[in-house]
Design a protein around this motif. Structure first.
Motif, PDB file in Angstrom:
ATOM      1  N   THR A 197       0.833  -1.206   0.000  1.00 18.69           N
ATOM      2  CA  THR A 197       0.000   0.000   0.000  1.00 18.69           C
ATOM      3  C   THR A 197       0.865   1.252   0.000  1.00 18.69           C
ATOM      4  O   THR A 197       0.581   2.217  -0.723  1.00 18.69           O
ATOM      5  CB  THR A 197      -0.935   0.000   1.223  1.00 18.69           C
ATOM      6  OG1 THR A 197      -1.725  -1.194   1.219  1.00 18.69           O
ATOM      7  CG2 THR A 197      -1.858   1.208   1.212  1.00 18.69           C
ATOM      8  N   VAL A 217      -0.144   9.339  -8.512  1.00 23.02           N
ATOM      9  CA  VAL A 217      -1.264   9.117  -7.601  1.00 23.02           C
ATOM     10  C   VAL A 217      -1.960  10.448  -7.310  1.00 23.02           C
ATOM     11  O   VAL A 217      -1.323  11.468  -7.075  1.00 23.02           O
ATOM     12  CB  VAL A 217      -0.783   8.453  -6.289  1.00 23.02           C
ATOM     13  CG1 VAL A 217       0.069   9.394  -5.451  1.00 23.02           C
ATOM     14  CG2 VAL A 217      -1.969   7.952  -5.471  1.00 23.02           C
ATOM     15  N   THR A 218      -3.292  10.444  -7.370  1.00 23.39           N
ATOM     16  CA  THR A 218      -4.071  11.654  -7.090  1.00 23.39           C
ATOM     17  C   THR A 218      -4.281  11.786  -5.585  1.00 23.39           C
ATOM     18  O   THR A 218      -4.042  10.841  -4.815  1.00 23.39           O
ATOM     19  CB  THR A 218      -5.433  11.601  -7.781  1.00 23.39           C
ATOM     20  OG1 THR A 218      -6.208  10.541  -7.201  1.00 23.39           O
ATOM     21  CG2 THR A 218      -5.278  11.368  -9.281  1.00 23.39           C
ATOM     22  N   GLU A 255      -7.147  11.981  -4.069  1.00 27.74           N
ATOM     23  CA  GLU A 255      -8.205  11.048  -3.700  1.00 27.74           C
ATOM     24  C   GLU A 255      -7.656   9.635  -3.539  1.00 27.74           C
ATOM     25  O   GLU A 255      -7.997   8.928  -2.584  1.00 27.74           O
ATOM     26  CB  GLU A 255      -9.313  11.064  -4.766  1.00 27.74           C
ATOM     27  CG  GLU A 255     -10.159  12.313  -4.767  1.00 27.74           C
ATOM     28  CD  GLU A 255     -11.048  12.402  -3.542  1.00 27.74           C
ATOM     29  OE1 GLU A 255     -11.737  11.411  -3.246  1.00 27.74           O
ATOM     30  OE2 GLU A 255     -11.047  13.450  -2.875  1.00 27.74           O
ATOM     31  N   GLU A 256      -6.823   9.221  -4.473  1.00 26.21           N
ATOM     32  CA  GLU A 256      -6.233   7.880  -4.399  1.00 26.21           C
ATOM     33  C   GLU A 256      -5.302   7.772  -3.198  1.00 26.21           C
ATOM     34  O   GLU A 256      -5.278   6.742  -2.511  1.00 26.21           O
ATOM     35  CB  GLU A 256      -5.474   7.583  -5.691  1.00 26.21           C
ATOM     36  CG  GLU A 256      -6.375   7.399  -6.904  1.00 26.21           C
ATOM     37  CD  GLU A 256      -5.612   7.389  -8.210  1.00 26.21           C
ATOM     38  OE1 GLU A 256      -6.167   6.893  -9.218  1.00 26.21           O
ATOM     39  OE2 GLU A 256      -4.448   7.873  -8.243  1.00 26.21           O
ATOM     40  N   SER A 277      -7.354   7.377  -0.040  1.00 32.34           N
ATOM     41  CA  SER A 277      -7.940   6.040   0.034  1.00 32.34           C
ATOM     42  C   SER A 277      -6.886   5.008   0.432  1.00 32.34           C
ATOM     43  O   SER A 277      -7.133   4.124   1.262  1.00 32.34           O
ATOM     44  CB  SER A 277      -8.559   5.666  -1.312  1.00 32.34           C
ATOM     45  OG  SER A 277      -9.117   4.369  -1.265  1.00 32.34           O
ATOM     46  N   LEU A 278      -5.693   5.137  -0.143  1.00 31.53           N
ATOM     47  CA  LEU A 278      -4.599   4.229   0.205  1.00 31.53           C
ATOM     48  C   LEU A 278      -4.133   4.454   1.638  1.00 31.53           C
ATOM     49  O   LEU A 278      -3.745   3.500   2.330  1.00 31.53           O
ATOM     50  CB  LEU A 278      -3.429   4.429  -0.765  1.00 31.53           C
ATOM     51  CG  LEU A 278      -3.658   3.915  -2.193  1.00 31.53           C
ATOM     52  CD1 LEU A 278      -2.587   4.465  -3.131  1.00 31.53           C
ATOM     53  CD2 LEU A 278      -3.669   2.396  -2.224  1.00 31.53           C
ATOM     54  N   ARG A 322     -10.795  13.125   4.003  1.00 28.13           N
ATOM     55  CA  ARG A 322     -11.013  13.743   2.686  1.00 28.13           C
ATOM     56  C   ARG A 322     -11.504  15.181   2.835  1.00 28.13           C
ATOM     57  O   ARG A 322     -11.045  16.082   2.129  1.00 28.13           O
ATOM     58  CB  ARG A 322     -12.027  12.933   1.877  1.00 28.13           C
ATOM     59  CG  ARG A 322     -11.496  11.620   1.332  1.00 28.13           C
ATOM     60  CD  ARG A 322     -12.613  10.819   0.671  1.00 28.13           C
ATOM     61  NE  ARG A 322     -12.184   9.485   0.310  1.00 28.13           N
ATOM     62  CZ  ARG A 322     -11.582   9.163  -0.816  1.00 28.13           C
ATOM     63  NH1 ARG A 322     -11.327  10.099  -1.716  1.00 28.13           N
ATOM     64  NH2 ARG A 322     -11.220   7.910  -1.071  1.00 28.13           N
TER      65      ARG A 322
END
Length: 247
Positions: free
Chosen positions: A139, A148-149, A151-152, A155-156, A189
């Motif tokens: 991860t 990688v954004t 948001e990504e 999430s990660l 977020r």
């Protein structure tokens, strides 16, 4: 005329009949009559034994399945019917998600619970001589990808913390974290939108993740606990999220 003491108890009303089935199965589990891997009696037998309709039995079984206490399968053979499951963490996680969604748990309480669980998890991991952290490392590697954004990344980030609690080996802890994951992702977020320099913050978070893993690898439980606390509280403060002790 039949005396009151000898009179048969009235059948439960349909609205509550399924609870009779739940209570019967709960008692059997507590007494050890039923255990993980055991098959429940057929619907017809439960209905006849408990004096309820088969529809009430099916309703009770649906509730137990949602709770993660049984799994059901149609057909015949060794996997058919309703079988008691050994690890109902999926049901616990789902119930927690529903409680959070219904605002049953205040966000500050979720935050403090997260600290308790993660501090325990990393300290426990640091005390183990042989722990598989491959998923957590994978991860982190994904988070380091140049494309990688935000948001990504977030999430990660949530997935990384969940992988650590899963690796600690306590199914109740990992199920609780899984149930809180949606809420945790939601507030991290929303907080990201209030961070003026995400590039700097994201880089700091990457280093903090690596430091937590390094402390676990060298068996330093106190450092791991301190690092994960400062990591979580630091982001909470930087993102302008209200601390639990605020009025």
């Amino acid at each position: 005329m039949t005396e009151t003491g000898d009179a048969e108890k009235p059948a439960p009303t349909p609205a509550r009949a399924w609870r009779v089935v739940l209570e019967k199965i709960e008692n059997d589990l507590l007494e050890g009559t039923l255990g993980p891997g055991d098959r429940l009696p057929p619907e017809r037998e439960l209905a006849a034994t408990l004096g309820v309709g088969r529809s009430s039995v099916r309703e009770a079984l649906r509730v137990l399945e949602v709770m993660g206490l049984i799994r059901t399968a149609t057909g015949s053979g060794p996997t058919a019917g309703a079988i008691v499951t050994a690890t109902p963490q999926g049901g616990l996680a789902q119930l927690l998600r529903l409680q959070v969604a219904a605002q049953g748990f205040p966000i500050p309480d979720v935050y403090e619970t997260r600290l308790l669980l993660e501090e325990w998890a990393v300290a426990h991991l640091a005390g183990l001589s042989d722990t598989d952290l491959a998923d957590a490392r994978a991860t982190l590697a994904a988070m380091d990808h140049p494309d990688v954004t935000i948001e990504e990344f977030l999430s990660l980030d949530s997935q990384f913390h969940l992988r650590l609690t899963e690796a600690a080996g306590n199914v109740v802890v990992s199920a609780t974290m899984a149930g809180l994951r949606t809420t945790i992702e939601s507030y991290i977020r929303s907080g990201a939108d209030r961070i003026p320099d995400w590039g700097t913050t994201g880089e700091r978070l990457r280093h903090e993740h690596a430091d937590i893993l390094a402390a676990i690898d060298r068996g330093d439980a106190e450092a791991a606990r301190s690092l994960v606390r400062s990591h979580i509280t630091g982001y909470y403060a930087d993102a302008g999220l209200p601390m639990p002790t605020d009025a």
